[in-house]
Design a protein around this motif. Structure first.
Motif, PDB file in Angstrom:
ATOM      1  N   ALA A 155       0.824  -1.211   0.000  1.00 32.93           N
ATOM      2  CA  ALA A 155       0.000   0.000   0.000  1.00 32.93           C
ATOM      3  C   ALA A 155       0.857   1.260   0.000  1.00 32.93           C
ATOM      4  O   ALA A 155       0.518   2.250  -0.650  1.00 32.93           O
ATOM      5  N   THR A 156       1.976   1.222   0.702  1.00 30.14           N
ATOM      6  CA  THR A 156       2.845   2.397   0.802  1.00 30.14           C
ATOM      7  C   THR A 156       3.934   2.435  -0.264  1.00 30.14           C
ATOM      8  O   THR A 156       4.277   3.495  -0.775  1.00 30.14           O
ATOM      9  N   PHE A 157       4.456   1.247  -0.592  1.00 32.94           N
ATOM     10  CA  PHE A 157       5.554   1.146  -1.564  1.00 32.94           C
ATOM     11  C   PHE A 157       5.179   0.102  -2.625  1.00 32.94           C
ATOM     12  O   PHE A 157       5.689  -1.021  -2.604  1.00 32.94           O
ATOM     13  N   PRO A 158       4.292   0.450  -3.549  1.00 32.23           N
ATOM     14  CA  PRO A 158       3.755  -0.535  -4.491  1.00 32.23           C
ATOM     15  C   PRO A 158       4.777  -1.174  -5.422  1.00 32.23           C
ATOM     16  O   PRO A 158       4.503  -2.249  -5.981  1.00 32.23           O
ATOM     17  N   ASP A 159       5.937  -0.573  -5.580  1.00 28.99           N
ATOM     18  CA  ASP A 159       6.952  -1.148  -6.461  1.00 28.99           C
ATOM     19  C   ASP A 159       7.951  -2.044  -5.733  1.00 28.99           C
ATOM     20  O   ASP A 159       8.859  -2.595  -6.355  1.00 28.99           O
ATOM     21  N   LEU A 160       7.801  -2.192  -4.420  1.00 31.77           N
ATOM     22  CA  LEU A 160       8.721  -3.012  -3.636  1.00 31.77           C
ATOM     23  C   LEU A 160       8.428  -4.496  -3.874  1.00 31.77           C
ATOM     24  O   LEU A 160       7.337  -4.972  -3.576  1.00 31.77           O
ATOM     25  N   PRO A 161       9.390  -5.241  -4.408  1.00 37.83           N
ATOM     26  CA  PRO A 161       9.190  -6.686  -4.578  1.00 37.83           C
ATOM     27  C   PRO A 161       9.096  -7.377  -3.220  1.00 37.83           C
ATOM     28  O   PRO A 161       9.846  -7.053  -2.295  1.00 37.83           O
ATOM     29  N   ILE A 162       8.161  -8.319  -3.115  1.00 34.27           N
ATOM     30  CA  ILE A 162       7.924  -9.025  -1.854  1.00 34.27           C
ATOM     31  C   ILE A 162       7.972 -10.527  -2.100  1.00 34.27           C
ATOM     32  O   ILE A 162       7.302 -11.034  -3.011  1.00 34.27           O
ATOM     33  N   LEU A 163       8.745 -11.205  -1.278  1.00 33.37           N
ATOM     34  CA  LEU A 163       8.852 -12.660  -1.317  1.00 33.37           C
ATOM     35  C   LEU A 163       8.549 -13.148   0.093  1.00 33.37           C
ATOM     36  O   LEU A 163       9.093 -12.621   1.056  1.00 33.37           O
ATOM     37  N   LEU A 164       7.652 -14.133   0.206  1.00 30.57           N
ATOM     38  CA  LEU A 164       7.259 -14.647   1.512  1.00 30.57           C
ATOM     39  C   LEU A 164       7.859 -16.020   1.766  1.00 30.57           C
ATOM     40  O   LEU A 164       8.227 -16.724   0.825  1.00 30.57           O
TER      41      LEU A 164
ATOM     42  N   VAL B 189       6.154 -17.713  -2.747  1.00 29.74           N
ATOM     43  CA  VAL B 189       6.326 -18.176  -1.376  1.00 29.74           C
ATOM     44  C   VAL B 189       7.402 -19.248  -1.357  1.00 29.74           C
ATOM     45  O   VAL B 189       7.337 -20.215  -2.118  1.00 29.74           O
ATOM     46  N   VAL B 190       8.391 -19.060  -0.508  1.00 28.33           N
ATOM     47  CA  VAL B 190       9.463 -20.037  -0.327  1.00 28.33           C
ATOM     48  C   VAL B 190       9.028 -20.961   0.805  1.00 28.33           C
ATOM     49  O   VAL B 190       8.689 -20.499   1.894  1.00 28.33           O
ATOM     50  N   GLU B 191       9.025 -22.258   0.530  1.00 28.57           N
ATOM     51  CA  GLU B 191       8.610 -23.217   1.535  1.00 28.57           C
ATOM     52  C   GLU B 191       9.764 -23.575   2.463  1.00 28.57           C
ATOM     53  O   GLU B 191      10.869 -23.859   2.018  1.00 28.57           O
ATOM     54  N   LYS B 192       9.469 -23.551   3.775  1.00 24.74           N
ATOM     55  CA  LYS B 192      10.417 -24.008   4.782  1.00 24.74           C
ATOM     56  C   LYS B 192      10.161 -25.492   5.016  1.00 24.74           C
ATOM     57  O   LYS B 192       9.012 -25.915   4.934  1.00 24.74           O
ATOM     58  N   PRO B 193      11.162 -26.258   5.333  1.00 24.55           N
ATOM     59  CA  PRO B 193      12.557 -25.832   5.456  1.00 24.55           C
ATOM     60  C   PRO B 193      13.193 -25.685   4.079  1.00 24.55           C
ATOM     61  O   PRO B 193      12.804 -26.355   3.125  1.00 24.55           O
ATOM     62  N   PHE B 194      14.144 -24.798   3.981  1.00 30.55           N
ATOM     63  CA  PHE B 194      14.887 -24.598   2.743  1.00 30.55           C
ATOM     64  C   PHE B 194      16.371 -24.649   3.065  1.00 30.55           C
ATOM     65  O   PHE B 194      16.779 -24.467   4.199  1.00 30.55           O
TER      66      PHE B 194
ATOM     67  N   GLN C  70      19.004 -18.783  -4.132  1.00 27.98           N
ATOM     68  CA  GLN C  70      18.488 -18.870  -5.498  1.00 27.98           C
ATOM     69  C   GLN C  70      17.167 -18.129  -5.636  1.00 27.98           C
ATOM     70  O   GLN C  70      16.973 -17.373  -6.595  1.00 27.98           O
ATOM     71  N   ARG C  71      16.261 -18.321  -4.680  1.00 25.88           N
ATOM     72  CA  ARG C  71      14.960 -17.659  -4.761  1.00 25.88           C
ATOM     73  C   ARG C  71      15.113 -16.142  -4.661  1.00 25.88           C
ATOM     74  O   ARG C  71      14.430 -15.396  -5.356  1.00 25.88           O
ATOM     75  N   VAL C  72      16.008 -15.682  -3.802  1.00 27.00           N
ATOM     76  CA  VAL C  72      16.250 -14.248  -3.682  1.00 27.00           C
ATOM     77  C   VAL C  72      16.869 -13.713  -4.974  1.00 27.00           C
ATOM     78  O   VAL C  72      16.458 -12.678  -5.483  1.00 27.00           O
TER      79      VAL C  72
END
Length: 135
Positions: free
Chosen positions: A71-80, A101-106, A113-115
């Motif tokens: 909502a505040t930074f719409p261009d910020l990439p987000i990975l969960l 979404v990165v599944e734990k455990p990783f 790699q995901r980052v």
């Protein structure tokens, strides 16, 4: 390299991921929970290349954090990240603005790699779920 904000309540995972990404040359800031991450985002005016957040955290969840950050930074990439299947499904509601979404455990190699893929916007195939925007 990239500037990354990690929001993770588990100290061991937070330290492991931060160290792994710092060794890749990234500048990493960490938050113990969603509220702290929102404060850091505000203080830094959203000046991050990636927000990497756990979904299940006390107080503000990663899903709530993702909504607030977007909502505040719409261009910020987000990975969960999550270790819970039901939370991964809940994150699908964020498909319009999260990278995946990165599944734990990783493993350290997997999170790096995901980052890297998130930072490049890559949709390359990998051993776990491909990094992509949900459609």
């Amino acid at each position: 390299m990239a500037r990354i904000l990690i929001a993770e309540d588990d100290t061991g995972i937070r330290l492991l991921v931060a160290r792994a990404l710092r060794l890749e040359g990234h500048e990493v800031l960490v938050a113990e929970d969603g509220e702290m991450a929102v404060d850091i985002l505000a203080e830094e005016n959203g000046a991050f290349d990636l927000l990497l957040s756990d979904i299940r955290m006390p107080g503000m969840t990663g899903i709530e954090l993702a909504h607030a950050a977007h909502a505040t930074f719409p261009d910020l990439p987000i990975l969960l990240m999550t270790g819970y299947a039901e939370q991964k499904e809940a994150a699908e509601d964020l498909s319009a603005f999260i990278l995946g979404v990165v599944e734990k455990p990783f493993t350290i190699a997997e999170i790096r790699q995901r980052v890297a893929q998130a930072l490049c916007g890559s949709a390359a195939t990998q051993t776990s779920e491909p990094l992509r925007r949900y459609a």
